[in-house]
Write an enzyme that holds these catalytic residues in place. Structure first.
Site, PDB file in Angstrom:
ATOM      1  N   LYS A 116       0.809  -1.218   0.000  1.00 50.24           N
ATOM      2  CA  LYS A 116       0.000   0.000   0.000  1.00 50.24           C
ATOM      3  C   LYS A 116       0.841   1.267   0.000  1.00 50.24           C
ATOM      4  O   LYS A 116       0.502   2.256  -0.659  1.00 50.24           O
ATOM      5  CB  LYS A 116      -0.943  -0.010   1.211  1.00 50.24           C
ATOM      6  CG  LYS A 116      -2.044  -1.066   1.146  1.00 50.24           C
ATOM      7  CD  LYS A 116      -2.925  -0.996   2.374  1.00 50.24           C
ATOM      8  CE  LYS A 116      -4.117  -1.939   2.260  1.00 50.24           C
ATOM      9  NZ  LYS A 116      -3.719  -3.333   2.218  1.00 50.24           N
ATOM     10  N   GLU A 200      -2.790   6.850   7.954  1.00 48.73           N
ATOM     11  CA  GLU A 200      -3.675   7.645   7.114  1.00 48.73           C
ATOM     12  C   GLU A 200      -4.598   8.490   7.971  1.00 48.73           C
ATOM     13  O   GLU A 200      -4.960   8.103   9.092  1.00 48.73           O
ATOM     14  CB  GLU A 200      -4.575   6.739   6.257  1.00 48.73           C
ATOM     15  CG  GLU A 200      -3.918   6.153   5.045  1.00 48.73           C
ATOM     16  CD  GLU A 200      -4.918   5.346   4.224  1.00 48.73           C
ATOM     17  OE1 GLU A 200      -4.549   4.956   3.117  1.00 48.73           O
ATOM     18  OE2 GLU A 200      -6.041   5.111   4.710  1.00 48.73           O
ATOM     19  N   HIS A 235     -14.866  -4.429   8.122  1.00 51.08           N
ATOM     20  CA  HIS A 235     -14.083  -4.195   6.900  1.00 51.08           C
ATOM     21  C   HIS A 235     -14.331  -5.236   5.813  1.00 51.08           C
ATOM     22  O   HIS A 235     -13.596  -5.280   4.825  1.00 51.08           O
ATOM     23  CB  HIS A 235     -12.580  -4.110   7.213  1.00 51.08           C
ATOM     24  CG  HIS A 235     -12.232  -3.072   8.227  1.00 51.08           C
ATOM     25  ND1 HIS A 235     -12.334  -1.716   7.978  1.00 51.08           N
ATOM     26  CD2 HIS A 235     -11.798  -3.173   9.513  1.00 51.08           C
ATOM     27  CE1 HIS A 235     -11.966  -1.037   9.050  1.00 51.08           C
ATOM     28  NE2 HIS A 235     -11.650  -1.892  10.000  1.00 51.08           N
ATOM     29  N   ARG A 297      -6.883  -7.964  -9.825  1.00 50.97           N
ATOM     30  CA  ARG A 297      -7.602  -9.204 -10.156  1.00 50.97           C
ATOM     31  C   ARG A 297      -9.063  -8.870 -10.383  1.00 50.97           C
ATOM     32  O   ARG A 297      -9.483  -7.720 -10.234  1.00 50.97           O
ATOM     33  CB  ARG A 297      -7.493 -10.191  -8.990  1.00 50.97           C
ATOM     34  CG  ARG A 297      -7.946  -9.576  -7.656  1.00 50.97           C
ATOM     35  CD  ARG A 297      -8.056 -10.580  -6.553  1.00 50.97           C
ATOM     36  NE  ARG A 297      -8.202  -9.986  -5.239  1.00 50.97           N
ATOM     37  CZ  ARG A 297      -9.319  -9.476  -4.740  1.00 50.97           C
ATOM     38  NH1 ARG A 297     -10.423  -9.472  -5.482  1.00 50.97           N
ATOM     39  NH2 ARG A 297      -9.358  -8.958  -3.532  1.00 50.97           N
TER      40      ARG A 297
END
Length: 623
Positions: A116, A200, A235, A297
């Site tokens: 990430k 973040e 999540h 994907r």
């Protein structure tokens, strides 16, 4: 065009790929673990090869076994589906090194987007907006704490190699940052073998919006519009839809252009998804949406994109992998109507969504919609793999129409004895806030009390179960006399046992429409996505009443209570007389089945009762 295809996956996605490949005249090869030998995808493939024991690390994740199966069967290409090895760059390279076609993203693209922090740096260089945060090399707790303080709380700690909600912690204040960081790193190390994290800015009222992109080997990249995946639990996506609610044309154009720019930055080929996080506290605007990550994907939720565009994304994958150009140009792709998808899982919401495994003795899907299922009736949900039973996909002209169809479809699901989240999905799709587009990733958590069914049956279930016990022959004149009492008002109470608990139901004039079937000799009731076993309590005419094992004292016959010799809370001994009924001038004593305490008493001298009426309950204990 590819002539033979090995699918390095299982279940629903394997069946999905086989369906499209068959339509293109491609020979299909399934690989499977020993426990999956009887699964539908194995039977539907042209050839099948067993690659090992049930644990994925001994079968579906063993690259050498999959490549050996490809050599053995003469496969020309390998499609990885999603999950397992679908985003494993080393496997993609091994497939290509073996002279096979890899139906997936280029290994270099997988690597570029695999971490990430590196992906975000790449996006910044490409001019794609990213969430404010820290992605530096200095991973000392002191530096990470200082960066979090500078960003401003709340912040989100995320494992750089993470996914599926693992290695992620929200931190609301400086004092708890250190503990959250340590916990996040432990989980990241355990799950991914890498404890590096990034920080973040946590977006309040976040919405998860993603864009489907596609590239080919001729340098073309297009988008197939966006999906909204904001309805999540821990999540994990629960309900997905396309297009995104509240997305105007200007914002859509900028968002999708950013997604295409991101795909071009890594020379992308094949199907991919650019995931964004949006500030849902106000209207969607380009300056309030940021890049989050890329999935290199096909996504689980790709059917909603197929439904609004009329395109088969697996066919696109196979054509692109065969060297063909993209089937459509950007200007030829249009949005038609609205689509929604719900993930039907084998889990029990009433027990905290714990997985539910076992045989699928009864399985009925709703009609008139698209169902992508990996299992069928007579099969089994095992503990070895993801517990998803199927995806229920609907399409309508409007969002409200799609939500209504999805809620109805989930309500019509019938599964037994495995438990599912169907009722939970139905409630979520029918929720008034969902219909009003008041959604973000905290939607489910904030509404858990009204979305999650309880462990006990609600009144509609009891009414339906009691009604199912009424005489069913309309020609029987006595069937209309349920509750009849001479010289007294009718008693409409009916004793019914639901999920091994006895209830005394005051039968209403009308009741909900439910489906009742017999599964392996057991009556089961289906209503609003829920499943409940039920039965007529059996009275013990020998004098001890019924329910000797669970302490339920039922009326063995219609009659009048002429004596109540106990009171609530009183200790009683086995064989002690509790109540006396009179019928046709005969007396019947009801006795205690064991030593215990009178937990419940619902009988009064002079009351008329029906056969099977629950009069008292004895809890086990010392009398």
């Amino acid at each position: 065009m590819i002539r033979s295809l090995l699918i390095a996956n299982r279940g629903e996605i394997a069946r999905r790929i086989i369906r499209t490949a068959r339509g293109l005249g491609i020979r299909t090869i399934a690989v499977h673990s020993d426990v999956d030998a009887a699964m539908p995808f194995v039977r539907e493939a042209d050839t099948a090869v067993c690659i090992g024991p049930a644990p994925a690390r001994e079968s579906y994740l063993v690259q050498e076994k999959i490549l050996a199966a490809a050599r053995e069967t003469g496969a020309e290409a390998i499609h990885p589906g999603y999950g397992f090895l679908s985003e494993n760059a080393e496997f993609a390279e091994a497939v290509q090194a073996a002279g096979l076609v890899w139906v997936g993203a280029p290994p270099a693209s997988i690597r570029a987007m695999g971490l990430k922090d590196a992906a975000k740096k790449l996006m910044v260089a490409a001019g794609v907006p990213v969430t404010p945060g820290y992605m530096g090399e200095d991973q000392s707790p002191e530096r990470l704490q200082a960066e979090a303080d500078a960003i401003g709380y709340p912040v989100l700690i995320k494992a750089v190699a993470g996914g599926g909600g693992k290695g992620m912690r929200k931190v609301d204040e400086p004092g708890v940052f250190a503990d959250a960081l340590a916990s996040c790193r432990r989980e990241a190390s355990s799950s991914f073998g890498d404890d590096h994290v990034l920080i973040e800015k946590y977006i309040l009222n976040p919405r998860h919006i993603e864009v489907q992109v596609f590239g080919d080997t001729h340098g073309q990249v297009v988008h197939l519009f966006e999906r909204d995946c904001s309805l999540q639990r821990r999540h994990q996506k629960v309900i997905e839809e396309a297009p995104a609610p509240g997305m105007d044309d200007v914002t859509r154009a900028e968002l999708c252009a950013a997604a295409v720019k991101a795909a071009r930055a890594v020379d992308y080929v094949g199907a991919g998804t650019i995931e964004f996080i949006a500030d849902g506290s106000g209207p969607l605007t380009p300056d309030r949406i940021w890049f989050m990550e890329m999935n290199t994907r096909l996504q689980v939720e790709h059917p909603v994109t197929e439904m609004i565009t009329g395109q088969d994304l697996v066919e696109w994958q196979l054509r692109v992998a065969s060297g063909e150009p993209l089937p459509k140009r950007q200007e030829e792709l249009l949005i038609s109507g609205w689509a929604m998808e719900a993930r039907l899982y084998a889990e029990n919401p009433a027990t905290g969504f714990l997985p539910s495994t076992g045989p699928l003795a009864w399985l009925r899907f709703p009609g008139g919609i698209r169902v992508d299922a990996g299992v069928e009736e007579g099969g089994e949900v095992t503990p070895h793999y993801d517990p998803m039973i199927a995806k229920l996909i609907v399409h309508a002209e409007s969002r409200r129409g799609a939500a209504a169809r999805l809620a109805q479809a989930c309500s019509e699901m019938q599964v037994w004895p495995v438990r599912t989240n169907a009722a939970f999905l139905a409630r979520a799709a029918a929720d008034e806030d969902f219909a009003a587009e008041r959604i973000d990733t905290g939607f489910i958590e904030r509404r858990a009390d009204r979305l999650v069914p309880g462990a006990d049956p609600l009144e509609p279930i009891l009414q339906a179960a009691a009604r199912a016990l009424l005489p069913r022959n309309p020609a029987d004149p006595w069937g209309t006399l349920t509750g009849f009492r001479a010289n007294a008002a009718p008693d409409r109470r009916i004793a019914v046992e639901v999920a091994n608990v006895l209830y005394l139901v005051d039968l209403k004039a009308t009741g909900p429409a439910a489906t009742t079937v017999e599964v392996a000799g057991e009556p089961v009731l289906f209503l609003s996505g829920e499943a409940w076993p039920f039965r007529q309590p059996v009275a013990d005419h020998a004098g001890a009443g019924a329910g000797a094992s669970d302490g339920a004292i039922l009326a063995p016959m219609p009659g009048r209570v002429i004596a109540v010799e106990i009171s609530a809370g009183e200790a009683v001994a086995k064989g002690q007389r509790l109540l006396v009924l009179e019928a046709m001038k005969m007396e019947q004593a009801l006795l205690a089945p064991f030593d215990g305490i009178v937990e419940m008493l619902d009988a009064a001298t002079g009351a008329q009762v029906s056969e099977g009426t629950l009069l008292a309950r004895i809890a086990k204990g010392e009398g």
